[in-house]
Design a protein around this motif. Structure first.
Motif, PDB file in Angstrom:
ATOM      1  N   PHE A 139       0.869  -1.171   0.000  1.00  0.00           N
ATOM      2  CA  PHE A 139       0.000   0.000   0.000  1.00  0.00           C
ATOM      3  C   PHE A 139       0.909   1.224   0.000  1.00  0.00           C
ATOM      4  N   SER A 140       1.260   1.727  -1.172  1.00  0.00           N
ATOM      5  CA  SER A 140       2.218   2.833  -1.266  1.00  0.00           C
ATOM      6  C   SER A 140       1.666   3.897  -2.209  1.00  0.00           C
ATOM      7  N   GLY A 141       1.355   5.041  -1.644  1.00  0.00           N
ATOM      8  CA  GLY A 141       0.880   6.147  -2.466  1.00  0.00           C
ATOM      9  C   GLY A 141      -0.593   6.101  -2.780  1.00  0.00           C
ATOM     10  N   SER A 142      -1.310   5.112  -2.280  1.00  0.00           N
ATOM     11  CA  SER A 142      -2.741   5.009  -2.537  1.00  0.00           C
ATOM     12  C   SER A 142      -3.538   5.417  -1.306  1.00  0.00           C
ATOM     13  N   THR A 143      -4.811   5.691  -1.541  1.00  0.00           N
ATOM     14  CA  THR A 143      -5.775   5.807  -0.461  1.00  0.00           C
ATOM     15  C   THR A 143      -6.657   4.573  -0.522  1.00  0.00           C
ATOM     16  N   VAL A 144      -6.560   3.736   0.505  1.00  0.00           N
ATOM     17  CA  VAL A 144      -7.327   2.490   0.566  1.00  0.00           C
ATOM     18  C   VAL A 144      -8.280   2.597   1.751  1.00  0.00           C
ATOM     19  N   ASP A 145      -9.569   2.424   1.473  1.00  0.00           N
ATOM     20  CA  ASP A 145     -10.594   2.707   2.475  1.00  0.00           C
ATOM     21  C   ASP A 145     -11.349   1.434   2.859  1.00  0.00           C
ATOM     22  N   PHE A 146     -11.182   1.027   4.130  1.00  0.00           N
ATOM     23  CA  PHE A 146     -11.950  -0.082   4.704  1.00  0.00           C
ATOM     24  C   PHE A 146     -12.935   0.440   5.748  1.00  0.00           C
ATOM     25  N   SER A 147     -13.354   1.680   5.634  1.00  0.00           N
ATOM     26  CA  SER A 147     -14.254   2.258   6.627  1.00  0.00           C
ATOM     27  C   SER A 147     -15.577   1.499   6.669  1.00  0.00           C
ATOM     28  N   ARG A 148     -16.060   1.299   7.894  1.00  0.00           N
ATOM     29  CA  ARG A 148     -17.361   0.650   8.150  1.00  0.00           C
ATOM     30  C   ARG A 148     -17.434  -0.766   7.595  1.00  0.00           C
ATOM     31  N   VAL A 149     -16.291  -1.366   7.362  1.00  0.00           N
ATOM     32  CA  VAL A 149     -16.265  -2.753   6.896  1.00  0.00           C
ATOM     33  C   VAL A 149     -16.666  -3.671   8.047  1.00  0.00           C
ATOM     34  N   ASP A 150     -17.372  -4.738   7.719  1.00  0.00           N
ATOM     35  CA  ASP A 150     -17.807  -5.709   8.708  1.00  0.00           C
ATOM     36  C   ASP A 150     -17.003  -6.999   8.523  1.00  0.00           C
ATOM     37  N   PHE A 151     -16.062  -7.231   9.451  1.00  0.00           N
ATOM     38  CA  PHE A 151     -15.302  -8.487   9.460  1.00  0.00           C
ATOM     39  C   PHE A 151     -16.086  -9.462  10.332  1.00  0.00           C
ATOM     40  N   SER A 152     -16.965 -10.239   9.698  1.00  0.00           N
ATOM     41  CA  SER A 152     -17.924 -11.045  10.451  1.00  0.00           C
ATOM     42  C   SER A 152     -17.715 -12.537  10.285  1.00  0.00           C
ATOM     43  N   GLY A 153     -16.572 -12.960   9.780  1.00  0.00           N
ATOM     44  CA  GLY A 153     -16.313 -14.381   9.657  1.00  0.00           C
ATOM     45  C   GLY A 153     -15.131 -14.644   8.754  1.00  0.00           C
ATOM     46  N   GLY A 154     -14.619 -15.862   8.803  1.00  0.00           N
ATOM     47  CA  GLY A 154     -13.497 -16.217   7.962  1.00  0.00           C
ATOM     48  C   GLY A 154     -12.218 -15.551   8.413  1.00  0.00           C
ATOM     49  N   THR A 155     -11.261 -15.462   7.486  1.00  0.00           N
ATOM     50  CA  THR A 155      -9.947 -14.900   7.775  1.00  0.00           C
ATOM     51  C   THR A 155      -9.595 -13.863   6.713  1.00  0.00           C
ATOM     52  N   VAL A 156      -9.146 -12.709   7.156  1.00  0.00           N
ATOM     53  CA  VAL A 156      -8.605 -11.676   6.263  1.00  0.00           C
ATOM     54  C   VAL A 156      -7.144 -11.512   6.649  1.00  0.00           C
ATOM     55  N   ASP A 157      -6.256 -11.796   5.715  1.00  0.00           N
ATOM     56  CA  ASP A 157      -4.838 -11.925   6.049  1.00  0.00           C
ATOM     57  C   ASP A 157      -4.008 -10.861   5.329  1.00  0.00           C
ATOM     58  N   PHE A 158      -3.458  -9.897   6.108  1.00  0.00           N
ATOM     59  CA  PHE A 158      -2.548  -8.870   5.591  1.00  0.00           C
ATOM     60  C   PHE A 158      -1.098  -9.181   5.969  1.00  0.00           C
TER      61      PHE A 158
END
Length: 455
Positions: free
Chosen positions: A248-267
């Motif tokens: 994530f370099s030089g971008s605007t990445v928006d996860f606002s109001r995201v619902d992490f309600s199951g599974g796996t999100v891997d950064f």
């Protein structure tokens, strides 16, 4: 017909040419000015002080004047020919652009029609056709249009597997077919964002993925460089969504109001540098979100970014920053409600000129900073409220970093739960230890070297 045209056409909306008379007049004026400048420069370099008078013109001088006159006429004709040739080239190029745009539009219409078909196989063909059109688009604007259509398809209403009717084989088959189309779009976006310095790279374009339901998908090793990527109001549920190794370099990445309600999100292993990533008002209610990595290498890097978790709620998920490196930038965990689940900063390293704000409410989660290293920057808990759960700093190392638990106006409030610094090494955080010898707040445990009357 080859539709790969020069990049300078990317923002051109139509051919605009000045009147030929105006162009010729300006061209002749520019030529005269250049000739005068060259003559004057030569005159100065030769140190001439005047012209030698000739009362009678010899035949050689007359012949030189005639040659000069023909040279001026030939030069003027060459300028006219150059202007006319340039205008003809511009017209031809614009005609080629118009023809390429017309062919692109025809193919685009066909591909979009395929996306509306009932057959999943036809839809898959339409997806690949749109990706090919984006690669061959004669202008940047047309490429963005193809990307917008694919993102819009992902935003269409979608029923996840958990919500399917029980024992309905037909509904499950329809779901699996639609899921394959959606995951194909995600894979195509991933493949094009992995390209480095390639004409088919989609880096720098905008991706509108608002309110998309992600029940899996592979976005590993993508590079968000430039442009805006919007995941706001999306739902991550079910299977794994893979962002491992993303940049994530030089971008605007928006996860606002995201619902992490199951599974796996891997950064895990991602690189957040020189960009802005928002997780404002996100809800971590189930599942696991990883920002972790090994301290010996390959860990998630936070350097020079602005990462905003303001207003988020962590009530049932596991959010892991295990082994992450915070070496620069600003990180905001203000107004975050840690009311359940586990947040793991074990082995994380805070160094450089990083600034981290933890103006959060710790009321029921387990938040662990075990073995974390505070070697630089400022980590601020001044506005934190510790009213429940466990905040664990055991075996953490506090060196020259400014770790602050209070100030002149406000300070951390301990009203319940446990905050454990046992086994911590180095300098005590600012305003954590009472200076007047008063007893520690209930639930706060310190090393004996920091406070002899530790609880």
């Amino acid at each position: 017909m080859n539709t790969h045209l020069p990049r300078r056409w990317a923002e051109r909306r139509g051919l605009r040419l000045w009147p030929v008379g105006t162009v010729l007049a300006l061209t002749f004026t520019a030529a005269v000015l250049v000739a005068v400048a060259v003559f004057y420069t030569g005159w100065e370099l030769l140190g001439a002080r005047g012209l030698k008078a000739e009362p009678r013109i010899e035949s050689q001088t007359l012949f030189d004047l005639v040659k000069l006159s023909f040279g001026v006429v030939a030069g003027a004709g060459a300028l006219v020919a150059l202007v006319v040739a340039y205008r003809r080239q511009r017209v031809d190029e614009d005609g080629a652009l118009r023809e390429a745009t017309r062919l692109h539009t025809e193919r685009f219409t066909t591909a979009v029609a395929q996306l509306g078909e009932e057959s999943a196989a036809v839809r898959l063909g339409g997806v690949h056709a749109l990706a090919g059109l984006a690669d061959d688009a004669p202008t940047r604007r047309l490429r963005q249009t193809c990307i917008d259509v694919m993102c819009a398809y992902l935003r269409l209403p979608y029923t996840v597997e958990a919500d399917l009717p029980a024992d309905n084989a037909q509904a499950r088959h329809a779901y699996l077919a639609l899921r394959e189309v959606r995951h194909t779009i995600i894979r195509l976006i991933r493949d094009h964002l992995r390209l480095e310095e390639h004409p088919h790279s989609w880096r720098g374009h905008d991706f509108d993925l608002t309110a998309v339901t992600f029940d899996g998908g592979d976005l590993s090793k993508v590079h968000f460089g430039g442009g805006t990527v919007d995941f706001s109001d999306s739902v991550f549920c079910g299977s794994m969504v893979d962002f491992r190794g993303a940049r994530f370099s030089g971008s605007t990445v928006d996860f606002s109001r995201v619902d992490f309600s199951g599974g796996t999100v891997d950064f895990s292993g991602s690189d957040f540098s020189a960009g802005t990533v928002y997780f404002r008002d996100a809800r971590f209610s189930r599942g696991t979100v990883h920002f972790s990595g090994s301290r010996l290498g390959g860990g998630t890097q936070f350097s020079g970014s602005a990462i905003v978790f303001s207003g988020s709620e962590i009530s049932g998920s596991t959010v892991s920053f295990d082994g992450a490196w915070f070496s620069g930038g600003h990180f905001f965990f203000d107004r975050v409600d840690f009311s359940g689940g586990t947040v793991d900063f074990n082995g994380s390293r805070f160094s450089g000129d990083v600034t981290v704000e933890f103006g959060a409410s710790f009321s029921g989660s387990t938040v662990s900073f075990c073995r974390a290293s505070f070697f630089g920057g400022m980590v601020n808990f001044s506005d934190a409220v510790f009213s429940g759960g466990l905040v664990d700093f055991r075996a953490a190392q506090f060196a020259v970093a400014r770790v602050v638990f209070g100030g002149m106006v406000s300070g951390a409030r301990f009203s319940g739960g446990r905050v454990d610094f046992r086994g911590a090494e180095g300098v005590a955080p600012i305003n954590l230890v009472p200076t007047d010898g008063s007893p520690l707040p209930a639930g706060l445990s310190l090393p004996s070297t920091w406070h002899p009357s530790r609880t």
